[in-house]
Design an enzyme around this catalytic site. Structure first.
Site, mmCIF file in Angstrom:
data_model
loop_
_atom_site.group_PDB
_atom_site.id
_atom_site.type_symbol
_atom_site.label_atom_id
_atom_site.label_comp_id
_atom_site.label_asym_id
_atom_site.label_seq_id
_atom_site.Cartn_x
_atom_site.Cartn_y
_atom_site.Cartn_z
ATOM 1 N N GLY A 268 -36.914 -39.884 115.027
ATOM 2 C CA GLY A 268 -35.649 -40.128 114.330
ATOM 3 C C GLY A 268 -35.225 -38.930 113.506
ATOM 4 C CG ASN B 115 -29.291 -29.139 113.932
ATOM 5 O OD1 ASN B 115 -28.501 -29.242 112.994
ATOM 6 N ND2 ASN B 115 -29.079 -29.692 115.110
ATOM 7 N N GLY C 98 -44.213 -30.167 114.011
ATOM 8 C CA GLY C 98 -43.670 -30.439 115.340
ATOM 9 C C GLY C 98 -43.016 -29.223 115.968
ATOM 10 N N GLY D 47 -40.004 -31.382 107.307
ATOM 11 C CA GLY D 47 -40.187 -32.839 107.219
ATOM 12 C C GLY D 47 -40.767 -33.318 105.912
ATOM 13 C CD GLU D 48 -44.977 -33.834 106.360
ATOM 14 O OE1 GLU D 48 -45.489 -34.739 105.696
ATOM 15 O OE2 GLU D 48 -44.812 -33.899 107.598
ATOM 16 C CE LYS E 132 -42.620 -19.669 105.286
ATOM 17 N NZ LYS E 132 -42.515 -19.358 103.830
ATOM 18 N N GLY E 133 -41.069 -25.684 108.993
ATOM 19 C CA GLY E 133 -41.118 -27.145 108.940
ATOM 20 C C GLY E 133 -40.369 -27.677 107.725
ATOM 21 C CB ILE F 63 -32.518 -23.963 108.658
ATOM 22 C CG1 ILE F 63 -33.142 -23.844 107.257
ATOM 23 C CG2 ILE F 63 -31.922 -25.340 108.878
ATOM 24 C CD1 ILE F 63 -34.327 -24.748 106.973
#
Ligand SMILES: Cc1cc2nc3c(=O)[nH]c(=O)nc-3n(C[C@H](O)[C@H](O)[C@H](O)COP(=O)(O)OP(=O)(O)OC[C@H]3O[C@@H](n4cnc5c(N)ncnc54)[C@H](O)[C@@H]3O)c2cc1C
Ligand code: SF4
Lengths: 329, 702
Positions: free
Chosen positions: B467, B593, B509, B666-667, B663-664, B591
């Site tokens: 999601g 997106n 991911g 999500g968290e 670097k991600g 980044i």
């Protein structure tokens, strides 16, 4: 599967007759509480008599200047009603502070008054609860009771009544009209809900199969400026920790009349009679409000996890009355 | 490692599956159409620890429509060491709510009702579920957990913290705690399991189809090729769907007992509270010693958490601390207490979310003790190299984030005096905290690229989109890796029919899968050039590549950083708390997106608010269960609670992390929010709250 019958009657007396024959049956309003409890196996009716469209869905002006609310009026409709908003704004505010838009669209006025406690143990059939299964014990007293009662509790039960609407109705001296197997009667809102005592399984004084047909509000001119203040753990969509419904009539700094009720503090909406008596005829001011609140709450017997409700109720009452005096800040 | 040139990356592309989701066409696990399904419902233990002495299933079995009642007597024997997956394998009960039986029936209603008719008798034993009773010094249940990530040891020590504390001019020594948090993804854990001669087909809601495949194959002694796992869309997971858990195994067991029939299983909201994991509660002690100029001489952070007796899971709450500030004397220590509770699991920013609440609250306390601005204090303690690894950072922009945030937030106008601002009965305060999260790369991914002669590329990888927008972002990565347009890419994921992939987790991911896709694209280009004269042959060309190792890992420490700001209002008379404004500035590499990344960061910040003020699973110590196990009682911030949330990031060009420079995201959005809010609450009221959540009773004047 646990099966049940579903019936619709064409008249209120027909509905009453259906339930009179079914000791384990229940009326169905919007179902937003009853159906949840059925899913949780807390309520196990074998007959549902749908009264949502049977009772009136209208808000009408009465000849004495009061207002009659049909039992089937939805919470949304009632909150939006121009008459209610003009004459009893606290009632509209109380409704809008409760549940969510979707729930209010479905919930009925009568169903709202008769919704059952949100005590977590009442809703969980794997734990003891005197209200759900008399004699099994109260899990809340020594367990999680943050949201539960500080006034009028008994060693058997410390549940609160969750309805916000009922608190406003109690403050406004509303009465409930019913039709039961023994005929019609009129019950003051202050007497509809009970304290738990030794019979916590009984929320109200209604008898089995007694149908609420309407709620009558008496005229109360000074309620045209009234507030419902709800304190809860998030800004929306949460049951009350404490609520205060209030209206006050002050002339030349003297309290001519006043109505105060607390929610979230007892097994019933708590009309603050002592506080009202102390205030009536005296000067209106913060000190007086505070003393009146303290007098009302002097009998509070909080538990370890809800002692904060005593100062919270006091402060909320004082603030609500001050806001009525000064206009909200 | 070569980096790829951003063309598609950096574009705020709409989600490729957005329209399908809005129109209800995107199918979630339970909605997958199947013929003639059966339904499953579990029976859960009502004791926290003990032994089953008898099971009477006669009444349940006699219900019309009941197909089978599974208990430990008749359930298939499993071959797994994972205590969480050993469903119905013995008469032992290890936590309240554990699955002790299950009913398979023609309808979900019959299954549910019959489950309530299964009678289970127990011989209960005294249980211990109280983390608060587990203090170090009395440590029978406490031990140091195994490492979660090999790079980050559970204990670290350098210098002499005690001596430095003793001689420090300014000291902070406080205990902080965070509660038991439950994920509550919108889509509960759901499975449709079918057993045929070929093996299992599982449609389920998961963060990793490959991991589920391996777990189920092992438990049922199958070859992984006999387990197909399909998960095209997932309605939220937040860590709770990374590891296979009892629900998946139970669904597979049920499918085995009705061969050929799909078995549908969706947990109820209440069941998710005991069966799907949670963020474990923590009790943390932070000690900071500093000179009167605020320069840290000692940092010490210890944390105690809980795990179950079935399986160890540790949230590494002290993990971030060694990456944050320079100090010659440092220590971290992590313990877990084995209690009679369900096994906790990963929850967004596992470790950092809880640990940084403690560290960054303590930093605020230190700033106040030193009479320093909290941003200045952090700047003064900025390390030159990674304090623990003693390596340079691949990029580190904490100070830039703090300064940029301060500018945008209007920090310089702040009067540091507590209770200095008041408006209409509300006390107003502002707070700041730092955020960080490591850049991680999970092992075990492969990507296949199939080029066809018409200029189209099929990119296959068994990754999942929970999601977050992975499908879209990974398509952008593939386009740039292949120097193609987004329209030329046909990305397929969410199915073990594709090459294996690491789970969606740890903000890794895009790094793990994207690096595999870049490697495959590289090889494809080389093969095309060397063997096909630069053009795709008529019958196409297919390449599969693994996620490569990152050669720079030994040379650089890799972390994201951020700065969180919050404005809070606390009602003087009722203690009610509102957060009208949050602002975050992040440095998380490229980044991919901006649209989906912003949603990730914003969602993290909103959850951070929820974690600060609203969420808390209330444990009943007598019964051993979470009492507020539904969404009416477990409060998550409502829309009305979230004020203006501003998300910013700074441009960061990091050639060492991976070919994309990412670097991600999500968290990190959730990290530091709780401290920023607690610090703002202190600023507003002069009351320091060290135990989350910050509820009004803790701020109520007496
Ligand atoms: C998540 C959630 C949050 C909520 N938050 C709030 C809140 O903040 N404040 C609040 O006040 N409420 C709240 N509610 C409760 C909601 O207001 C009630 O569920 C609703 O008002 C009940 O009305 P209903 O018509 O659906 O009642 P039903 O569920 O149909 O019935 C409730 C009871 O009333 C009886 N009954 C119904 N009609 C009659 C009648 N005419 N005569 C006699 N008996 C009758 C039924 O037999 C049943 O026992 C919340 C509910 C939910 C689910
Ligand atoms: S407080 Fe009342 S409703 Fe709650 S557990 Fe006790 S008896 Fe039951």
């Amino acid at each position: 599967m646990r099966t049940f019958r579903y019936e619709r009657a064409s008249t209120t007396s027909g509905a009453v007759a259906l339930l009179a024959e079914a000791p384990h049956g229940a009326f169905l309003g919007g179902g937003t509480n009853l159906v949840d409890l059925m899913k949780l196996d807390v309520a196990r009716p074998d007959l549902l008599v749908d009264v949502r469209r049977l009772t009136s869905d209208r808000v009408e002006e009465l000849s004495n200047g009061g207002v009659r609310i049909g039992a089937g009026v939805s919470n949304s409709q009632l909150a939006a009603d121009p008459l209610i908003r003009r004459r009893y704004p606290m009632l509209s505010q109380a409704l809008l502070s409760g549940a969510s838009g979707q729930l209010r669209n479905l919930a009925t006025a009568a169903g709202n008054l008769l919704q059952r406690t949100r005590c977590p143990y009442f809703q969980d059939v794997t734990t003891p609860c005197n209200k759900r299964e008399p004699g099994t014990g109260c899990s809340a007293i020594e367990g999680h009771h943050r949201d539960l009662a500080i006034l009028g509790t008994s060693p058997e039960c410390v549940a609160t009544h969750p309805s916000d609407l009922a608190v406003a109705l109690v403050a406004l001296d509303a009465v409930v009209r019913t039709e039961g197997p023994d005929g019609e009667r009129v019950i003051p809102m202050t007497e509809l809900h009970r304290l738990p005592g030794a019979e916590p399984q009984r929320d109200t004084v209604l008898r089995h199969g007694e149908l609420i047909t309407a709620i009558d509000l008496p005229p109360l001119a000074f309620a045209a400026c009234s507030y419902f203040r709800k304190i809860r753990d998030r800004a929306s969509y949460a049951f009350a920790l404490v609520t205060v419904a209030a209206a006050i009539d002050v002339v030349d700094g003297v309290v001519r009349d006043v109505r105060i009720a607390f929610g979230g503090v007892a097994h019933k909406p708590w009309r603050a009679i002592k506080a009202e008596e102390l205030l009536r005829g005296g000067p209106a001011g913060e000190d007086q409000f505070r003393r009146a609140a303290e007098a009302e709450l002097a009998d509070a017997r909080p538990l370890a996890g809800n002692a904060f409700k005593v100062p919270l109720a006091r402060n909320t009452m004082v603030r609500t009355l001050l806001d009525l005096l000064e206009g909200p800040r | 490692m070569s980096t790829i040139t951003p063309r598609a990356m950096g574009q705020a592309l709409d989600r490729l599956d957005g329209a399908d989701k809005v129109r209800g066409l995107a199918r979630y696990a339970f909605e997958h159409p199947v013929d003639h399904p059966a339904y499953l419902f579990p029976v859960q233990s009502t004791v926290a620890v003990g032994r089953i002495t008898g099971i009477d299933r006669s009444q349940a079995s006699a219900q019309p429509g009941v197909l089978a009642v599974l208990t430990y007597h008749n359930a298939p024997r499993l071959s797994t060491e994972d205590g969480e997956l050993r469903v119905l394998q013995s008469d032992e009960v290890a936590f309240r709510g554990q699955i002790v039986a299950a009913v398979i029936a023609e309808t979900s209603e019959i299954a549910r009702h019959a489950a309530s008719l299964v009678r289970v008798d127990y011989e209960g034993r005294t249980h211990n579920v109280d983390l608060r009773a587990e203090v170090p010094g009395h440590r029978e249940h406490l031990r140091v957990p195994n490492e979660v990530l090999p790079l980050f040891p559970m204990d670290t020590a350098e210098g002499d913290v005690d001596a430095a504390m003793a001689s420090a001019a300014v000291r902070v020594d406080e205990v902080y705690s965070t509660p038991w948090y439950t994920h509550n993804a919108l889509e509960p854990h759901t499975t449709i399991a079918c057993w045929t001669e070929e093996g299992f087909t599982l449609h389920l809601s998961t963060q990793g189809v490959t991991g589920i495949q391996a777990g189920v194959a092992q438990a049922f002694r199958l070859d992984p090729s006999q387990v197909r796992v399909i998960s095209p869309h997932v309605g939220g997971a937040f860590g709770s769907k990374v590891y296979p858990r009892a629900d998946v195994v139970l669904a597979a067991m049920a499918a085995r007992s009705v061969p050929g029939r799909p078995v549908k299983f969706a947990l109820t909201r209440q069941q998710t509270f005991s069966l799907t994991g949670y963020r474990p509660p923590t009790i943390q002690r932070v000690r900071l010693g500093a000179g009167s100029d605020g320069r840290l001489t000692a940092i010490d952070h210890r944390s105690i958490e809980q795990t179950s007796k079935l399986k160890e899971f540790a949230e590494h709450s002290t993990r971030a601390t060694p990456s944050m500030y320079a100090a010659p004397n440092r220590g971290t220590q992590q313990w877990v207490a084995e209690l009679d509770v369900p096994t906790p699991t990963i929850m967004r920013a596992p470790g950092e979310a809880s640990g940084m609440f403690a560290l960054e609250s303590a930093m605020d306390e230190l700033a106040i003790a030193c009479g320093l601005d909290p941003i200045e204090l952090r700047i003064r303690n900025e390390p030159d190299t990674h304090p623990h690894f003693h390596l340079p950072f691949s990029s580190r922009n904490l100070v830039t984030c703090l300064r940029e945030g301060a500018r945008r937030f209007g920090w310089e106008r702040r009067d540091p005096t507590p209770r200095a601002r008041r408006e209409g009965g509300w006390l107003i305060g502002t707070g700041v905290a730092a955020a960080t999260y490591p850049v991680l790369r999970l092992p075990g991914s492969k990507a296949t690229i199939r080029a066809d002669a018409n200029g189209r590329y099929a990119v296959l990888i068994a990754a999942v989109d929970i999601g977050t927008g992975t499908r879209t972002a990974l398509t952008q990565v593939a386009a740039d890796a292949l120097q193609a347009d987004v329209e030329q890419i046909d990305l397929r994921l969410g199915d073990t029919a594709y090459p294996p992939a690491a789970e969606e987790g740890a903000s890794a991911g895009i790094t793990s899968w994207g690096a595999a896709i870049c490697a495959a694209a590289d090889q494809l280009r080389q093969r095309l050039a060397t063997e096909h004269g630069g053009t795709v042959p008529a019958d196409g060309l297919e390449i599969t590549a693994d996620t490569p190792e990152n050669e720079y890992l030994k040379q650089y420490a890799m972390h994201s950083f951020g700065a969180q700001f919050a404005e809070v209002r606390v009602h003087e008379e009722t203690g009610e708390i509102r957060v009208p404004r949050q602002l975050g500035v992040f440095a998380c590499g490229r980044i991919v997106n901006p649209k989906t990344a912003r949603s990730q960061l914003l969602g993290g910040m909103a959850w951070g608010l929820s974690m600060s003020l609203h969420e808390q699973s209330v444990l009943d110590l007598r019964f051993g269960h979470v009492v507020n196990h539904d969404l009416a009682q477990y409060h998550i911030s409502s829309n009305a609670d979230i004020g203006a949330v501003e998300v910013h990031w700074i441009e960061e060009d990091d050639p060492y992390v991976n070919p994309m420079g990412t670097k991600g995201v999500g968290e990190i959005g959730i990290v530091g929010v709780a401290a920023a809010i607690a610090n703002a609450v202190y600023h507003a009221t002069g009351i320091r709250i060290r135990d989350l959540p910050i509820t009004l009773d803790k701020l109520l004047p007496g």
